[in-house]
Design a protein around this motif. Structure first.
Motif, PDB file in Angstrom:
ATOM      1  N   LYS A   1      59.979  -1.055 -26.914  1.00 45.18           N
ATOM      2  CA  LYS A   1      59.443  -1.015 -25.549  1.00 45.18           C
ATOM      3  C   LYS A   1      59.075  -2.422 -25.089  1.00 45.18           C
ATOM      4  O   LYS A   1      58.552  -3.229 -25.872  1.00 45.18           O
ATOM      5  N   PRO A   2      59.316  -2.728 -23.816  1.00 43.14           N
ATOM      6  CA  PRO A   2      59.111  -4.092 -23.313  1.00 43.14           C
ATOM      7  C   PRO A   2      57.718  -4.660 -23.538  1.00 43.14           C
ATOM      8  O   PRO A   2      57.568  -5.849 -23.839  1.00 43.14           O
ATOM      9  N   LEU A   3      56.674  -3.841 -23.403  1.00 38.25           N
ATOM     10  CA  LEU A   3      55.327  -4.396 -23.502  1.00 38.25           C
ATOM     11  C   LEU A   3      54.987  -4.810 -24.933  1.00 38.25           C
ATOM     12  O   LEU A   3      54.137  -5.684 -25.134  1.00 38.25           O
ATOM     13  N   TRP A   4      55.639  -4.210 -25.925  1.00 40.64           N
ATOM     14  CA  TRP A   4      55.459  -4.684 -27.301  1.00 40.64           C
ATOM     15  C   TRP A   4      55.900  -6.145 -27.377  1.00 40.64           C
ATOM     16  O   TRP A   4      55.222  -6.986 -27.973  1.00 40.64           O
ATOM     17  N   GLY A   5      57.028  -6.450 -26.755  1.00 44.17           N
ATOM     18  CA  GLY A   5      57.523  -7.819 -26.736  1.00 44.17           C
ATOM     19  C   GLY A   5      56.601  -8.773 -26.016  1.00 44.17           C
ATOM     20  O   GLY A   5      56.424  -9.925 -26.420  1.00 44.17           O
ATOM     21  N   VAL A   6      55.981  -8.295 -24.939  1.00 45.80           N
ATOM     22  CA  VAL A   6      55.032  -9.129 -24.196  1.00 45.80           C
ATOM     23  C   VAL A   6      53.837  -9.475 -25.080  1.00 45.80           C
ATOM     24  O   VAL A   6      53.404 -10.630 -25.149  1.00 45.80           O
ATOM     25  N   LEU A   7      53.294  -8.466 -25.760  1.00 47.48           N
ATOM     26  CA  LEU A   7      52.161  -8.710 -26.651  1.00 47.48           C
ATOM     27  C   LEU A   7      52.551  -9.660 -27.772  1.00 47.48           C
ATOM     28  O   LEU A   7      51.805 -10.592 -28.102  1.00 47.48           O
ATOM     29  N   ASP A   8      53.709  -9.460 -28.348  1.00 52.35           N
ATOM     30  CA  ASP A   8      54.131 -10.317 -29.455  1.00 52.35           C
ATOM     31  C   ASP A   8      54.296 -11.765 -29.010  1.00 52.35           C
ATOM     32  O   ASP A   8      53.946 -12.691 -29.747  1.00 52.35           O
ATOM     33  N   GLU A   9      54.806 -11.974 -27.818  1.00 58.12           N
ATOM     34  CA  GLU A   9      54.945 -13.338 -27.303  1.00 58.12           C
ATOM     35  C   GLU A   9      53.583 -13.992 -27.117  1.00 58.12           C
ATOM     36  O   GLU A   9      53.399 -15.176 -27.421  1.00 58.12           O
ATOM     37  N   VAL A  10      52.628 -13.222 -26.617  1.00 53.77           N
ATOM     38  CA  VAL A  10      51.270 -13.751 -26.460  1.00 53.77           C
ATOM     39  C   VAL A  10      50.701 -14.125 -27.827  1.00 53.77           C
ATOM     40  O   VAL A  10      50.097 -15.193 -28.002  1.00 53.77           O
ATOM     41  N   LEU A  11      50.900 -13.260 -28.814  1.00 52.08           N
ATOM     42  CA  LEU A  11      50.376 -13.517 -30.151  1.00 52.08           C
ATOM     43  C   LEU A  11      51.047 -14.740 -30.784  1.00 52.08           C
ATOM     44  O   LEU A  11      50.396 -15.507 -31.502  1.00 52.08           O
ATOM     45  N   LYS A  12      52.312 -14.934 -30.516  1.00 49.33           N
ATOM     46  CA  LYS A  12      53.009 -16.114 -31.034  1.00 49.33           C
ATOM     47  C   LYS A  12      52.421 -17.391 -30.453  1.00 49.33           C
ATOM     48  O   LYS A  12      52.249 -18.390 -31.154  1.00 49.33           O
ATOM     49  N   GLU A  13      52.111 -17.359 -29.165  1.00 53.34           N
ATOM     50  CA  GLU A  13      51.578 -18.541 -28.492  1.00 53.34           C
ATOM     51  C   GLU A  13      50.210 -18.937 -29.035  1.00 53.34           C
ATOM     52  O   GLU A  13      49.882 -20.122 -29.111  1.00 53.34           O
ATOM     53  N   ILE A  14      49.419 -17.947 -29.410  1.00 51.13           N
ATOM     54  CA  ILE A  14      48.064 -18.246 -29.869  1.00 51.13           C
ATOM     55  C   ILE A  14      47.961 -18.313 -31.389  1.00 51.13           C
ATOM     56  O   ILE A  14      46.900 -18.614 -31.921  1.00 51.13           O
TER      57      ILE A  14
END
Length: 309
Positions: free
Chosen positions: A288-301
């Motif tokens: 699901k797309p929002l899983w990817g959004v969360l993962d990208e945020v987690l990668k950045e931080i």
């Protein structure tokens, strides 16, 4: 001269060993072994068909805390197997009662459920949420709610567990439409109904906030910082953060999640949290797309923030 050389070599070797150890301590061997200063969480309102949820959590770039909502009239034992599986891939916060269930239980029934859940799941849950959105107008008579929260806090403390409390943020500067009665406003409610022992001993003080529930009002960074500073004074030993955020509007979910999970709140003891309410719906399975959004945020931080319970 020889003695000095030997001492010098010995000193150099010690320095090199210390540097090596420090590098080892600072390296990230895996996402579950970081020395963390920020907490990132998601909420699960169901643990049915747990395998895709486990996969989604385990695939994230950073280990998160899972906030599990324990449903009304369900035995604690029902959750044990699923929580043990979740424990392998995440930390766990157990929500003893969602706010909508609070008025459905008498104080006696509330105490019985609290004791059951702590006895059965105490070795699995890392943090116990002793009350959720407790000042909400739908939770019941404030004095009754306060007694339930006080009992849950004392029961958690008695067993040596960590506690969290979530307040419903409804008393921002200009708004009078997000609460039914003045006594339900968040800060006055907390000051009046929460006892000193709880305020001074609570490990985590969270707030729940949904913009769409409150005239779509979006507090500024300065407003958030003033709020958390004031809460920090009221709860002098608690870590502070968001215990629940989200939106039901599909077109706003990605922007909303990014905005909250990356909030830069410059207040002592602020740890984040967030606990996106719609995690099961929006992020499982991980395609699901929002899983990817969360993962990208987690990668950045990932290289910046981390957390210790």
């Amino acid at each position: 001269m020889k003695s000095y050389t030997i001492k010098a070599i010995f000193f150099i070797l010690l320095c090199l060993l210390n540097l090596s150890c420090n590098r080892g301590n600072n390296s990230i061997e895996n996402k579950g072994e970081q020395n963390q200063t920020k907490l990132y969480g998601v909420t699960l309102d169901s643990v049915k068909e747990i395998e895709p949820t486990i996969d989604a959590l385990d695939s994230l770039s950073k280990r998160v805390m899972v906030r599990v909502v324990f449903d009304e009239n369900i035995s604690a034992q029902t959750y044990r197997t699923s929580l043990l599986q979740l424990k392998e891939v995440s930390s766990i916060m157990g929500e003893l009662f969602d706010s909508e269930y609070l008025p459905h239980y008498s104080l006696k029934e509330y105490k019985k459920r609290v004791d059951e859940y702590l006895d059965v799941l105490g070795d699995v849950v890392d943090v116990w949420e002793i009350g959720n959105e407790v000042n909400g107008e739908w939770t019941g008579k404030p004095s009754d709610v306060a007694k339930k929260v006080a009992y849950a806090y004392s029961a958690v403390k008695k067993r040596g567990y960590k506690s969290a409390l979530t307040l419903y943020y409804n008393d921002y500067n200009h708004n009078d439409g997000c609460w039914a009665k003045p006594e339900e406003k968040m800060r006055p409610w907390a000051k009046k109904y929460l006892n000193k022992e709880l305020k001074e001993g609570l490990e985590y003080l969270f707030i729940s906030y949904y913009e769409e529930d409150c005239d779509n009002y979006r507090p500024t960074k300065l407003e958030w910082e003033r709020l958390f500073k004031e809460l920090g004074e009221m709860f002098p030993n608690s870590k502070l953060g968001f215990g629940e955020v989200g939106t039901s509007n599909p077109s706003k979910k990605a922007e909303y999640l990014k905005r909250y999970y990356t909030l830069d709140i410059n207040v002592s003891r602020y740890v984040g949290g967030y606990f996106w309410w719609y995690a099961k719906e929006d992020m499982v399975p991980k395609s699901k797309p929002l899983w990817g959004v969360l993962d990208e945020v987690l990668k950045e931080i990932l290289s910046i923030d981390s957390f210790n319970l």
